[in-house]
Design a protein around this motif. Structure first.
Motif, short mmCIF file in Angstrom:
data_model
loop_
_atom_site.label_atom_id
_atom_site.label_comp_id
_atom_site.label_asym_id
_atom_site.label_seq_id
_atom_site.Cartn_x
_atom_site.Cartn_y
_atom_site.Cartn_z
N PRO A 173 35.37 -2.77 -8.50
CA PRO A 173 34.20 -3.37 -9.16
C PRO A 173 34.01 -4.85 -8.81
CG PRO A 173 35.42 -2.03 -10.71
CD PRO A 173 36.26 -2.11 -9.48
N ILE A 176 32.55 -5.07 -5.24
CA ILE A 176 31.12 -4.77 -5.24
C ILE A 176 30.33 -5.93 -5.85
CG2 ILE A 176 29.35 -3.25 -6.20
CD1 ILE A 176 31.38 -0.97 -6.12
N ARG A 180 27.73 -8.35 -3.74
CA ARG A 180 26.30 -8.27 -4.08
C ARG A 180 25.78 -9.58 -4.65
NH1 ARG A 180 23.53 -3.87 -2.00
NH2 ARG A 180 25.11 -2.26 -1.77
N THR A 192 18.95 -10.83 -8.96
CA THR A 192 20.03 -9.95 -8.51
C THR A 192 21.38 -10.62 -8.73
OG1 THR A 192 18.55 -9.12 -6.81
CG2 THR A 192 20.90 -8.65 -6.53
N ALA A 195 22.34 -10.59 -12.35
CA ALA A 195 22.69 -9.25 -12.82
C ALA A 195 24.12 -8.91 -12.42
CB ALA A 195 21.72 -8.23 -12.24
N TRP A 196 24.47 -9.19 -11.18
CA TRP A 196 25.83 -8.89 -10.73
C TRP A 196 26.85 -9.84 -11.34
CZ3 TRP A 196 27.34 -4.45 -9.07
CH2 TRP A 196 26.42 -3.61 -8.40
N ALA A 199 27.85 -8.33 -14.51
CA ALA A 199 28.82 -7.24 -14.31
C ALA A 199 30.21 -7.83 -14.07
CB ALA A 199 28.40 -6.37 -13.13
N TYR A 203 33.71 -7.30 -16.28
CA TYR A 203 35.00 -6.91 -15.69
C TYR A 203 36.07 -7.95 -16.05
CZ TYR A 203 38.47 -5.62 -12.15
OH TYR A 203 39.63 -5.25 -11.51
#
Lengths: 221, 238, 225
Positions: A173, A176, A180, A192, A195-196, A199, A203
């Motif tokens: 994760p 990625i 990104r 974008t 948003a990442w 994430a 994590y």
């Protein structure tokens, strides 16, 4: 508890200042990987902007694993870890201290090497503050999971081989998210990237909290 | 039950079908040094680890100053330990090692305490040298100093005489007497029978995870001890 | 108990679910008979996740209690989990090859399963190289906890990563007629019973192995004295 963690960070920084093992090894290895990528992907012929985030993070994660491997070796020598466990206060502070020290070392390496990567691979520097945020957050996840697993692997005969095998599947994760988000930051696509980044933050939260809860059980015996 | 000091009741430690300790009970009062003898694999180090809350017993309980010790939080601040390893960082100097541990234990007026301890264990001259350059004996002296740094009231020692030369041995004996004089309680695992019997008040003999013998050091002469030990263990002390 | 009764349970269950999967369930509209691999693919994937859930629960129980049987349970279940994950992966690849013409598609569930395989092979390696009985058990339990916690995160991130791709593959776009559901349920049940039976057998083996080792050690000690 923070005092205990900070004492450990101070100790790790002094040891590293003497040995220069982790920083030197990680820096040189990551820079070498950049050079190898240069020959393998040929920045003179091709524009590497599209794959640049992937190249950079692969180099950081692989090189960083070398440093993480060393993290618990000094603690296992002379049973020093036992000394830390015996000290009063929360035992989870040991995880926090080791993690913070590793984060510090890794972030330092990235700060030095990121401009080098852009230059060597002929990619024009973009991203600015967003890129800095990606570096910081991805490195939290990487070093938190890495510190925990390094502590586990240190108790085996094959710790140096085992750490990457244990770490990389759990790290997917972060790989990625980091790639990104970096691509988003470089393309000026803030939505974008953010948003990442979210994430990555999720994590990070899981991989700081869960080891923090579990670590004290692992230190017995 | 006096309420002061350390007490262990019915300690057992097993893992699967392997039994390392069975029903070990002991009491240790302030101002007392108790030695633990026994052959290799008798469970001495495991017993010390259980008492130090480094590993959980499968059964039994530990009391410190009359209260049960759960995760050891109450006990750890009052306890100093000399284990198998030195717990030292080779790249740090003697002084830095003590400063680090002093911070973990929140020792007040740390710098003065550190130089005091370094002088006491005879390492004042090497305070600024990295531990990596130390001889085995110097490392052991520093280890003992580290265990005493935070003025513990309980001292757990696993083979503290290891690596010490004659001067180091008598220094350790002095330190132990001083510690006892200040009301400290000490549990001491050792193979050095003569020195240990000289400094300790009582002794226990552990064999195959059980207490197989006990006695007062003052009342037992060397020949008596050898016989007692052989009765308990099945082989003479080496 | 399990060891005595389950073989007799498994025999009829196995025959029934084979019969249901290959004879009773009709061929799928577009994929025809190739779809029948799904019954066993899904059932082994189910068993894999079940095994790793057991590893997770047993690991937490071990960390809390320190009882060896939880450690044994986690270890034996992880072995079975890797075995079933391997079957799920191979059957998934065969499926992919016959349906999409590719041995590997980066489908989120299949990719997560592959990562699971790596995580738990790592778990078995940690156990194989760990030092000290009790310490190895604790380290393995730590990995058993964090490895499982990671699964949903991996799945989400792979899914999200995949959603950027222009082509979207629906693995379960199978028009299930009622008989297919019956066959699938039968396969999953049979596999579950098989898992419980294997776990019990493997635990018994491990138990015997440990006791033998202790007996040997005691014999050796007695001989030396």
């Amino acid at each position: 508890m923070l005092a205990k963690s900070m004492a450990i960070v101070w100790k790790d920084v002094v040891v590293e200042f003497r040995a220069k093992e982790i920083l030197a090894a990680v820096l040189i290895f990551a820079a070498l990987v950049a050079l190898i990528f240069g020959f393998a992907f040929d920045p003179v012929e091709h524009d590497l902007t599209g794959i640049f985030p992937g190249l950079m993070w692969v180099a950081y994660f692989f090189a960083g694993t070398l440093g993480l491997n060393r993290s618990f070796i000094t603690e296992k020598q002379n049973d020093a870890l036992q000394g830390l466990v015996l000290a009063p206060g929360d035992r989870s502070a040991i995880f926090l201290g080791k993690f913070l020290a590793n984060w510090l070392f890794m972030t330092l390496v990235e700060l030095i090497l990121t401009p080098v990567f852009f230059a060597l691979l002929n990619v024009s520097f973009k991203g600015g503050l967003l890129l800095a945020a990606v570096l910081a957050l991805a490195t939290v996840g990487f070093t938190a999971a890495g510190t925990f697993l390094s502590g586990l692997a240190a108790n085996t005969r094959a710790s140096e081989v085992l750490l990457p095998i244990l770490l990389f599947p759990l790290l997917v994760p972060v790989v990625i998210g980091a790639v990104r988000a970096t691509a988003g930051a470089m393309a000026g696509d803030a939505a974008t990237a953010v948003a990442w980044l979210r994430a990555l933050a999720a994590y990070d939260a899981v991989f700081v909290v869960v080891p923090f809860l579990v670590f004290e059980y692992l230190l017995e015996g | 039950m006096s309420g002061a000091g350390l007490a262990a009741r019915g300690i057992a430690k097993r893992f699967g079908y392997r039994e390392i300790l069975r029903d070990v009970s002991l009491e240790l009062e302030p101002g007392q040094i108790c030695a633990i003898f026994g052959p290799n694999g008798a469970g001495k180090s495991t017993l010390l680890k259980v008492l130090a809350c480094l590993t959980r017993p499968s059964a039994g309980e530990i009391l410190w100053e009359g209260r049960p010790v759960k995760d050891g939080a109450s006990l750890r601040a009052a306890m100093g330990m000399v284990g198998h390893g030195t717990f030292l960082y080779d790249l740090l100097t003697a002084e830095e090692n003590l400063l680090f541990y002093g911070r973990l234990y929140r020792v007040g007026d740390l710098r003065r305490r550190v130089s005091e301890i370094l002088e006491r264990v005879g390492l004042g001259f090497a305070a600024r040298d990295p531990v990596a350059t130390f001889s085995r004996g110097m490392k052991q002296r520093l280890t003992i100093g580290r265990a005493l740094l935070h003025r513990p009231r309980l001292l757990l020692m696993d083979e503290p005489f290891t690596g010490l030369d004659q001067a180091g041995r008598s220094l350790l004996i002095d330190l132990l007497r001083e510690f006892r004089g200040g009301g400290g309680a000490c549990l001491l695992i050792s193979h050095d029978f003569a020195e240990t019997l000289d400094v300790a008040d009582r002794f226990l003999i552990l064999n195959r995870g059980r207490i197989a013998g006990a006695g007062d050091c003052g009342a037992v002469g060397p020949a008596d001890f050898a016989r007692l030990y052989e009765d308990a263990v099945g082989q003479p002390p080496d | 108990m399990v060891r005595r009764i389950f073989p007799w349970l498994l025999l009829p269950m196995g025959i029934t679910s084979l019969y249901l999967a290959f004879v009773v369930a009709p061929p799928e509209a577009t994929m025809a008979d190739r779809q029948r691999i799904m019954y066993f693919h899904v059932a082994s994937a189910w068993n894999a996740y079940l095994s790793f859930l057991v590893v997770f629960v047993a690991s937490i129980a071990y960390l809390r209690t320190g009882a060896r049987r939880w450690d044994r349970t986690a270890f034996c279940s992880a072995e079975l989990g890797v075995f079933f994950t391997s079957i799920a992966l191979v059957s998934g690849m065969v499926w992919g090859r016959s349906v999409w013409g590719k041995w590997w598609v980066w489908e989120p569930r299949l990719t997560t399963t592959l990562l699971l395989w790596f995580i738990y092979v790592g778990y078995l390696l940690l156990r194989a190289t760990g030092e000290g009985d009790e310490r190895r058990a604790r380290m393995a339990a730590g990995l058993g906890v964090i490895g499982f916690v990671d699964v949903p995160i991996v799945h989400m991130s792979v899914k999200w990563w995949n959603s950027y791709h222009p082509y979207v593959i629906g693995l379960t776009k199978v028009d299930m007629v009622p008989m297919m559901v019956v066959a699938l349920v039968a396969a999953v049940l049979t596999f579950t019973v098989f898992y419980v039976y294997m776990l019990d057998l493997r635990l018994h083996m491990e138990h015997l192995r440990e006791r033998t080792q202790i007996l040997k050690e005691n014999l050796l000690q007695g001989g030396m004295r």
